[in-house]
Design a protein around this motif. Structure first.
Motif, PDB file in Angstrom:
ATOM      1  N   GLN A 170       0.824  -1.205   0.000  1.00  0.00           N
ATOM      2  CA  GLN A 170       0.000   0.000   0.000  1.00  0.00           C
ATOM      3  C   GLN A 170       0.862   1.262   0.000  1.00  0.00           C
ATOM      4  O   GLN A 170       0.569   2.246  -0.691  1.00  0.00           O
ATOM      5  CB  GLN A 170      -0.927  -0.006   1.214  1.00  0.00           C
ATOM      6  CG  GLN A 170      -1.984  -1.103   1.134  1.00  0.00           C
ATOM      7  CD  GLN A 170      -2.382  -1.595   2.505  1.00  0.00           C
ATOM      8  OE1 GLN A 170      -1.544  -1.792   3.381  1.00  0.00           O
ATOM      9  NE2 GLN A 170      -3.667  -1.808   2.696  1.00  0.00           N
ATOM     10  N   ALA A 222      -7.249   1.436  -3.578  1.00  0.00           N
ATOM     11  CA  ALA A 222      -7.506   2.834  -3.233  1.00  0.00           C
ATOM     12  C   ALA A 222      -6.592   3.767  -4.014  1.00  0.00           C
ATOM     13  O   ALA A 222      -7.003   4.860  -4.419  1.00  0.00           O
ATOM     14  CB  ALA A 222      -7.323   3.048  -1.736  1.00  0.00           C
ATOM     15  N   SER A 302      -8.801  -7.709   3.225  1.00  0.00           N
ATOM     16  CA  SER A 302      -8.479  -6.360   3.700  1.00  0.00           C
ATOM     17  C   SER A 302      -9.739  -5.516   3.844  1.00  0.00           C
ATOM     18  O   SER A 302      -9.818  -4.649   4.711  1.00  0.00           O
ATOM     19  CB  SER A 302      -7.505  -5.690   2.732  1.00  0.00           C
ATOM     20  OG  SER A 302      -8.078  -5.555   1.442  1.00  0.00           O
ATOM     21  N   ILE A 303     -10.735  -5.769   2.992  1.00  0.00           N
ATOM     22  CA  ILE A 303     -11.996  -5.038   3.101  1.00  0.00           C
ATOM     23  C   ILE A 303     -12.714  -5.418   4.388  1.00  0.00           C
ATOM     24  O   ILE A 303     -13.282  -4.567   5.083  1.00  0.00           O
ATOM     25  CB  ILE A 303     -12.890  -5.324   1.881  1.00  0.00           C
ATOM     26  CG1 ILE A 303     -12.243  -4.773   0.611  1.00  0.00           C
ATOM     27  CG2 ILE A 303     -14.273  -4.709   2.069  1.00  0.00           C
ATOM     28  CD1 ILE A 303     -13.027  -5.055  -0.650  1.00  0.00           C
ATOM     29  N   ARG A 306     -11.144  -3.773   7.481  1.00  0.00           N
ATOM     30  CA  ARG A 306     -11.401  -2.329   7.478  1.00  0.00           C
ATOM     31  C   ARG A 306     -12.829  -2.018   7.920  1.00  0.00           C
ATOM     32  O   ARG A 306     -13.060  -1.195   8.807  1.00  0.00           O
ATOM     33  CB  ARG A 306     -11.142  -1.748   6.087  1.00  0.00           C
ATOM     34  CG  ARG A 306      -9.667  -1.502   5.810  1.00  0.00           C
ATOM     35  CD  ARG A 306      -9.432  -1.048   4.378  1.00  0.00           C
ATOM     36  NE  ARG A 306      -8.070  -0.593   4.177  1.00  0.00           N
ATOM     37  CZ  ARG A 306      -7.025  -1.374   3.975  1.00  0.00           C
ATOM     38  NH1 ARG A 306      -7.197  -2.693   3.942  1.00  0.00           N
ATOM     39  NH2 ARG A 306      -5.808  -0.870   3.821  1.00  0.00           N
ATOM     40  N   THR A 307     -13.791  -2.672   7.293  1.00  0.00           N
ATOM     41  CA  THR A 307     -15.183  -2.378   7.618  1.00  0.00           C
ATOM     42  C   THR A 307     -15.517  -2.754   9.063  1.00  0.00           C
ATOM     43  O   THR A 307     -16.254  -2.036   9.737  1.00  0.00           O
ATOM     44  CB  THR A 307     -16.121  -3.116   6.651  1.00  0.00           C
ATOM     45  OG1 THR A 307     -15.787  -4.518   6.619  1.00  0.00           O
ATOM     46  CG2 THR A 307     -16.000  -2.549   5.246  1.00  0.00           C
ATOM     47  N   TRP A 310     -13.920  -0.056  11.326  1.00  0.00           N
ATOM     48  CA  TRP A 310     -14.631   1.227  11.253  1.00  0.00           C
ATOM     49  C   TRP A 310     -15.963   1.148  12.003  1.00  0.00           C
ATOM     50  O   TRP A 310     -16.364   2.108  12.674  1.00  0.00           O
ATOM     51  CB  TRP A 310     -14.869   1.616   9.797  1.00  0.00           C
ATOM     52  CG  TRP A 310     -13.597   1.831   9.026  1.00  0.00           C
ATOM     53  CD1 TRP A 310     -12.342   2.027   9.540  1.00  0.00           C
ATOM     54  CD2 TRP A 310     -13.453   1.849   7.597  1.00  0.00           C
ATOM     55  NE1 TRP A 310     -11.422   2.168   8.534  1.00  0.00           N
ATOM     56  CE2 TRP A 310     -12.069   2.070   7.329  1.00  0.00           C
ATOM     57  CE3 TRP A 310     -14.328   1.714   6.542  1.00  0.00           C
ATOM     58  CZ2 TRP A 310     -11.561   2.148   6.026  1.00  0.00           C
ATOM     59  CZ3 TRP A 310     -13.831   1.791   5.244  1.00  0.00           C
ATOM     60  CH2 TRP A 310     -12.461   2.011   4.998  1.00  0.00           C
ATOM     61  N   HIS A 352      -6.828   1.726   9.722  1.00  0.00           N
ATOM     62  CA  HIS A 352      -6.765   1.744   8.260  1.00  0.00           C
ATOM     63  C   HIS A 352      -7.559   2.892   7.634  1.00  0.00           C
ATOM     64  O   HIS A 352      -8.212   2.713   6.605  1.00  0.00           O
ATOM     65  CB  HIS A 352      -7.236   0.400   7.686  1.00  0.00           C
ATOM     66  CG  HIS A 352      -6.290  -0.723   7.989  1.00  0.00           C
ATOM     67  ND1 HIS A 352      -5.146  -0.943   7.265  1.00  0.00           N
ATOM     68  CD2 HIS A 352      -6.316  -1.661   8.954  1.00  0.00           C
ATOM     69  CE1 HIS A 352      -4.503  -1.985   7.776  1.00  0.00           C
ATOM     70  NE2 HIS A 352      -5.187  -2.438   8.794  1.00  0.00           N
ATOM     71  N   SER A 353      -7.493   4.045   8.238  1.00  0.00           N
ATOM     72  CA  SER A 353      -8.084   5.254   7.664  1.00  0.00           C
ATOM     73  C   SER A 353      -7.577   6.443   8.469  1.00  0.00           C
ATOM     74  O   SER A 353      -7.755   6.478   9.696  1.00  0.00           O
ATOM     75  CB  SER A 353      -9.614   5.206   7.709  1.00  0.00           C
ATOM     76  OG  SER A 353     -10.154   6.464   7.340  1.00  0.00           O
ATOM     77  N   THR A 411      -8.832   4.806   3.158  1.00  0.00           N
ATOM     78  CA  THR A 411      -8.679   3.379   3.458  1.00  0.00           C
ATOM     79  C   THR A 411      -7.300   3.018   4.004  1.00  0.00           C
ATOM     80  O   THR A 411      -6.985   1.841   4.125  1.00  0.00           O
ATOM     81  CB  THR A 411      -8.933   2.545   2.196  1.00  0.00           C
ATOM     82  OG1 THR A 411      -8.006   2.940   1.173  1.00  0.00           O
ATOM     83  CG2 THR A 411     -10.352   2.751   1.688  1.00  0.00           C
ATOM     84  N   GLU A 412      -6.493   4.003   4.332  1.00  0.00           N
ATOM     85  CA  GLU A 412      -5.196   3.728   4.958  1.00  0.00           C
ATOM     86  C   GLU A 412      -4.758   4.957   5.741  1.00  0.00           C
ATOM     87  O   GLU A 412      -5.070   6.092   5.356  1.00  0.00           O
ATOM     88  CB  GLU A 412      -4.138   3.366   3.908  1.00  0.00           C
ATOM     89  CG  GLU A 412      -2.835   2.854   4.497  1.00  0.00           C
ATOM     90  CD  GLU A 412      -3.032   1.700   5.461  1.00  0.00           C
ATOM     91  OE1 GLU A 412      -3.024   1.965   6.685  1.00  0.00           O
ATOM     92  OE2 GLU A 412      -3.196   0.547   5.014  1.00  0.00           O
TER      93      GLU A 412
END
Length: 453
Positions: A170, A222, A302-303, A306-307, A310, A352-353, A411-412
């Protein structure tokens, strides 16, 4: 009989006296050049050069900055200190069992390294381009210094995800995407007819191919989206430029451009389609689940992590929206959120954001600092461009970088990692130095604007 004819003194003017400010600027500029050229190549260089850069840049700015010390960037630096200290102090009052033993001010003051870069560059565009070029060249040789060299490139073209020995893929995608957009922004200047035009054109094509390929084989979606959004801006700028051309050149330029785009697109699709298709299909089921508002727990997605992270952060943000939970807020979310999967802590250590991390750690005040730096730079750069203190290429790059940066930080958490802080400091510092040149000339008018004199 005495000669009364006035003679003209042709001797060169005396050199300006050597002062402490000039010595600090010279030493700092050399350190900045070394920092740009070696930061990605050596962890030891990063560890020693960054403190020296801050000592010369921030120190010189505080001692000799004059009226610039009352400008917005100085306020950003003070605000970063106040926000961190306030968040840390309130964490001790509200949840002392979880509070950090001491405030980690570097978490936000690292966002203001651009001040040191801008002051050392002295408003000179040529120095800015030199520093950016050193950073680009350093990134170009990174695979041979920290990665597996040509073999890593071959692995990437065969479908493997590569990182060139940096933090992870990334961060490689983020850095190569930044350089790619910078090269594109200066296309018109690079291809201007004149000496060595053929060499400049060849180098431009080679650089675009190399860094564009690196963006693809990093397989960071991203970054792909951010680059695409910035390319849309470039396309709009290109159309405006075409419309302003003399009528006899418009058709020829459009035909040449469309032909080139078709050839490059065909080549990219032919060589890189398997890589792109593989990455997009990798988490197809997870994406379908998101579309139906069903989050799946998949430790290899990875999705998914992240979700899930969050979602876990939302109640923490709502509980302390203004100032956050302190510098370790994201760690508290991961450690004390009951609904996170068991595998989660072993998989990741942050959210991750940049936006989510900042809201949890430092609340809306921290997020306002991040957006404020970008927003102020954009507004002042627009003024500098309108007054011919900033070239069209530089201003276009800033617009593209801002769109790109705001997108990929969704996203990172690049703003909390050294590679992201490095890119942000060099790009924004290069812009702010021209803004300060404009502001200085308002007090001491000068006929030199986009020039470096």
């Amino acid at each position: 009989m005495p000669n009364n004819i006035m003679t003209i003194n042709t001797a060169p003017p005396p050199a300006p006296p050597v002062t402490r400010e000039r010595l600090i600027r010279l030493a700092g500029l050399l350190i900045l050049a070394a920092f740009s050229a070696t930061y990605l190549l050596s962890e030891d260089a990063a560890r020693y050069l960054k403190p020296l850069l801050l000592l010369m840049g921030w120190g010189g700015f505080c001692l000799f900055g004059g009226t610039l010390r009352r400008s917005a960037p100085a306020l950003f630096l003070i605000s970063a200190l106040v926000i961190v200290l306030a968040s840390w102090g309130l964490s001790w009052l509200d949840h002392p069992q979880w509070a950090e033993s001491s405030p980690k001010v570097h978490r936000l003051t690292n966002w203001c390294v651009f001040i040191a870069v801008a002051w050392l560059l002295r408003g000179k565009s040529s120095w800015t381009l030199a520093v950016w070029s050193l950073a680009g060249l350093a990134l170009l040789v990174t695979p041979w210094v920290r990665g597996d060299g040509i073999q890593e490139w071959l692995n990437g073209l065969n479908g493997a995800r590569v990182d060139f020995g940096l933090n992870n893929a990334q961060h490689t995608g983020m850095l190569t995407g930044t350089v790619f957009l910078g090269i594109l922004a200066y296309t018109r200047k690079i291809l201007t007819p004149g000496r060595w035009q053929w060499a400049r054109t060849l180098g431009w094509v080679a650089a675009l191919v190399v860094f564009g390929t690196a963006v693809v084989i990093s397989q960071t979606r991203a970054v792909w989206i951010g680059v695409f959004a910035a390319l849309c801006l470039y396309f709009i700028g290109f159309l405006v430029w075409i419309c302003r051309m003399p009528p006899q050149y418009k058709a020829r330029m459009l035909l040449a451009t469309l032909s080139g785009l078709i050839c490059l697109t065909a080549l990219a699709v032919y060589t890189l389609e398997p890589v792109i298709e593989k990455r997009l299909q990798a988490e197809h089921e997870i994406i379908e689940g998101l579309a139906s508002l069903k989050l799946k727990d998949d430790e290899f997605s990875s999705i998914s992590y992240r979700t899930n992270s969050w979602k876990a952060a939302i109640p923490w943000i709502l509980d302390r929206p203004l100032i956050g939970w302190g510098g370790n807020g994201r760690g508290l979310v991961l450690e004390h959120s009951p609904n996170l999967p068991d595998w989660f802590m072993a998989k990741t250590g942050h959210l991750h954001s940049t936006y989510v991390d900042t809201l949890v750690n430092f609340g809306l005040l921290g997020l306002a600092l991040f957006l404020g730096i970008l927003g102020w730079t954009l507004v002042r750069a627009w003024q500098a461009w309108r007054q011919d203190y900033m070239s069209s290429e530089m201003f276009l790059f800033l617009l593209a970088f801002s769109i790109y940066w705001l997108t990929i930080n969704l996203t990172e958490s690049y703003m909390y990692y050294s590679t992201g802080q490095y890119a942000f400091a060099l790009v924004i510092g290069g812009m702010v130095t021209r803004i300060w040149r404009m502001q200085a000339d308002r007090k001491w008018p000068s006929t030199n604007r986009t020039t470096d004199a």
